[in-house]
Design a protein around this motif. Structure first.
Motif, short mmCIF file in Angstrom:
data_model
loop_
_atom_site.label_atom_id
_atom_site.label_comp_id
_atom_site.label_asym_id
_atom_site.label_seq_id
_atom_site.Cartn_x
_atom_site.Cartn_y
_atom_site.Cartn_z
N GLY A 29 0.83 -1.20 0.00
CA GLY A 29 0.00 0.00 0.00
C GLY A 29 0.86 1.24 0.00
O GLY A 29 2.08 1.19 -0.17
N GLU A 30 0.21 2.37 0.21
CA GLU A 30 0.91 3.64 0.11
C GLU A 30 1.53 4.06 1.43
O GLU A 30 2.74 4.26 1.53
CB GLU A 30 -0.11 4.68 -0.38
CG GLU A 30 0.46 6.03 -0.63
CD GLU A 30 -0.61 7.00 -1.11
OE1 GLU A 30 -1.68 6.53 -1.51
OE2 GLU A 30 -0.36 8.20 -1.05
N ALA A 31 0.72 4.16 2.46
CA ALA A 31 1.19 4.64 3.76
C ALA A 31 0.15 4.29 4.81
O ALA A 31 -1.03 4.15 4.49
CB ALA A 31 1.40 6.16 3.72
N PRO A 32 0.56 4.16 6.06
CA PRO A 32 -0.41 3.88 7.12
C PRO A 32 -1.42 5.00 7.27
O PRO A 32 -1.09 6.18 7.06
CB PRO A 32 0.46 3.79 8.38
CG PRO A 32 1.87 3.63 7.91
CD PRO A 32 1.94 4.27 6.56
N GLN B 287 -5.86 4.37 11.76
CA GLN B 287 -5.97 3.15 12.57
C GLN B 287 -4.68 2.33 12.55
O GLN B 287 -4.35 1.64 13.51
CB GLN B 287 -7.13 2.27 12.07
CG GLN B 287 -8.48 2.95 12.23
CD GLN B 287 -9.64 1.98 12.03
OE1 GLN B 287 -9.64 0.89 12.60
NE2 GLN B 287 -10.61 2.36 11.23
N GLU B 288 -3.97 2.42 11.42
CA GLU B 288 -2.70 1.69 11.31
C GLU B 288 -1.65 2.33 12.22
O GLU B 288 -0.88 1.63 12.88
CB GLU B 288 -2.24 1.68 9.85
CG GLU B 288 -3.09 0.81 8.93
CD GLU B 288 -4.43 1.40 8.53
OE1 GLU B 288 -4.56 2.65 8.62
OE2 GLU B 288 -5.34 0.65 8.14
N ASP B 289 -1.64 3.65 12.26
CA ASP B 289 -0.70 4.37 13.13
C ASP B 289 -0.98 4.03 14.59
O ASP B 289 -0.06 3.90 15.40
CB ASP B 289 -0.88 5.88 12.88
CG ASP B 289 -0.07 6.73 13.84
OD1 ASP B 289 1.17 6.79 13.68
OD2 ASP B 289 -0.68 7.34 14.74
N PRO C 35 -0.57 -2.78 9.31
CA PRO C 35 -1.09 -2.22 8.07
C PRO C 35 -2.47 -2.78 7.70
O PRO C 35 -2.78 -3.94 7.99
CB PRO C 35 -0.06 -2.61 7.02
CG PRO C 35 0.69 -3.75 7.59
CD PRO C 35 0.60 -3.63 9.09
N PHE C 36 -3.24 -1.96 7.04
CA PHE C 36 -4.55 -2.36 6.49
C PHE C 36 -5.44 -3.04 7.53
O PHE C 36 -5.85 -4.19 7.37
CB PHE C 36 -4.36 -3.24 5.24
CG PHE C 36 -3.97 -2.45 4.03
CD1 PHE C 36 -4.93 -1.76 3.29
CD2 PHE C 36 -2.64 -2.34 3.65
CE1 PHE C 36 -4.58 -0.99 2.19
CE2 PHE C 36 -2.27 -1.56 2.55
CZ PHE C 36 -3.24 -0.91 1.82
N VAL C 37 -5.72 -2.31 8.59
CA VAL C 37 -6.68 -2.79 9.59
C VAL C 37 -7.97 -1.97 9.58
O VAL C 37 -8.95 -2.34 10.19
CB VAL C 37 -6.10 -2.78 11.02
CG1 VAL C 37 -5.05 -3.86 11.17
CG2 VAL C 37 -5.55 -1.42 11.39
N ALA D 164 2.37 -4.70 3.38
CA ALA D 164 3.26 -3.63 3.82
C ALA D 164 2.88 -2.35 3.09
O ALA D 164 1.91 -2.31 2.31
CB ALA D 164 4.72 -4.00 3.53
N ASN D 165 3.61 -1.31 3.33
CA ASN D 165 3.39 -0.02 2.68
C ASN D 165 4.70 0.55 2.18
O ASN D 165 5.77 0.22 2.71
CB ASN D 165 2.77 0.98 3.67
CG ASN D 165 1.30 0.72 3.95
OD1 ASN D 165 0.48 0.76 3.04
ND2 ASN D 165 0.97 0.44 5.20
N VAL D 166 4.60 1.45 1.22
CA VAL D 166 5.79 2.17 0.76
C VAL D 166 6.37 2.97 1.93
O VAL D 166 7.57 2.92 2.20
CB VAL D 166 5.46 3.10 -0.43
CG1 VAL D 166 6.66 3.96 -0.79
CG2 VAL D 166 4.98 2.28 -1.63
N TYR E 31 -6.13 -1.91 -8.12
CA TYR E 31 -6.70 -0.73 -7.47
C TYR E 31 -6.49 -0.78 -5.97
O TYR E 31 -6.42 -1.85 -5.37
CB TYR E 31 -8.20 -0.66 -7.76
CG TYR E 31 -8.53 -0.41 -9.20
CD1 TYR E 31 -8.09 0.74 -9.85
CD2 TYR E 31 -9.27 -1.34 -9.91
CE1 TYR E 31 -8.39 0.97 -11.17
CE2 TYR E 31 -9.58 -1.13 -11.25
CZ TYR E 31 -9.13 0.03 -11.87
OH TYR E 31 -9.42 0.24 -13.18
N HIS E 32 -6.44 0.40 -5.37
CA HIS E 32 -6.38 0.47 -3.92
C HIS E 32 -7.75 0.12 -3.35
O HIS E 32 -8.75 0.60 -3.86
CB HIS E 32 -5.96 1.89 -3.50
CG HIS E 32 -5.54 1.97 -2.07
ND1 HIS E 32 -6.44 1.88 -1.04
CD2 HIS E 32 -4.32 2.07 -1.50
CE1 HIS E 32 -5.77 1.95 0.11
NE2 HIS E 32 -4.49 2.06 -0.15
N PRO E 33 -7.81 -0.70 -2.29
CA PRO E 33 -9.11 -1.09 -1.77
C PRO E 33 -9.92 0.09 -1.19
O PRO E 33 -11.14 -0.04 -1.03
CB PRO E 33 -8.79 -2.12 -0.68
CG PRO E 33 -7.35 -1.94 -0.38
CD PRO E 33 -6.71 -1.40 -1.62
#
Ligand code: URA
Length: 171
Positions: free
Chosen positions: A52-55, A58-60, A65-67, A92-94, A168-170
């Motif tokens: 993905g792109e970035a947290p 909720q991820e922070d 990631p992706f919660v 993961a994320n970039v 695509y991004h979800p």
């Protein structure tokens, strides 16, 4: 600073060591506003890594990631669509830190953070990368200005032999 990150990443001999090094990172300004770094979820035992792109918020908060809502759809894609368990892929994320207010990552933030991601992919033994959305896809393919439509729907090969299958991004 990118060179310092690259040197530190190269010294990490395992994903646990890399996770710890990422948690200590202060190479860009995002360290000032993050709650914690977001390294990855899952084992990647299938050789598949979603990027993905970035947290987000909720991820922070959780460090995973992706919660959030996009994460629920991603989990459905992995489990119902691909027939895998979420733990079997890596997610993961970039960027490992949340940009304040979920603004777009800046080019220099991505440049500084990329050696972490590349070492992560190496240690995972990733074979298939699935970047989510235009930003992650353009980043992994080295074509930051390409449209989603031009990248999606086929498999690309990186010089190291890994396949990249943009989608695509979800969110
Ligand atoms: N969107 C992303 O790109 N990454 C996350 O971890 C969550 C939402």
């Amino acid at each position: 600073r990118r060179a310092a990150v690259a040197a530190r990443a190269a010294r990490a001999g395992s994903l646990d060591e890399l996770r710890a090094a990422v948690a200590d990172c202060t190479a860009c300004g995002l360290c000032a506003s993050r709650t914690q770094t977001v390294f990855m979820d899952g084992t990647g035992s299938r050789g598949v890594v979603f990027v993905g792109e970035a947290p987000g918020e909720q991820e922070d908060r959780t460090g995973v990631p992706f919660v959030g809502p996009a994460g629920q759809l991603l989990t459905d894609i992995v489990t119902k669509g691909m027939g895998l368990h979420r733990e079997e892929v890596a997610i993961a994320n970039v960027l490992k830190c949340r940009p304040p207010g979920n603004r777009d990552p800046r080019p220099e933030e991505k440049a500084i953070c990329t050696p972490w991601l590349e070492r992560q992919l190496e240690l995972l033994g990733a074979r298939v990368l699935i970047p989510l959305g235009k930003h992650a896809s353009g980043h992994l393919l080295g074509t930051p200005d390409a449209s989603m439509g031009s990248m999606r729907g086929r498999s690309h090969q990186r010089p190291d032999g890994t396949q990249v299958i943009p989608t695509y991004h979800p969110a």
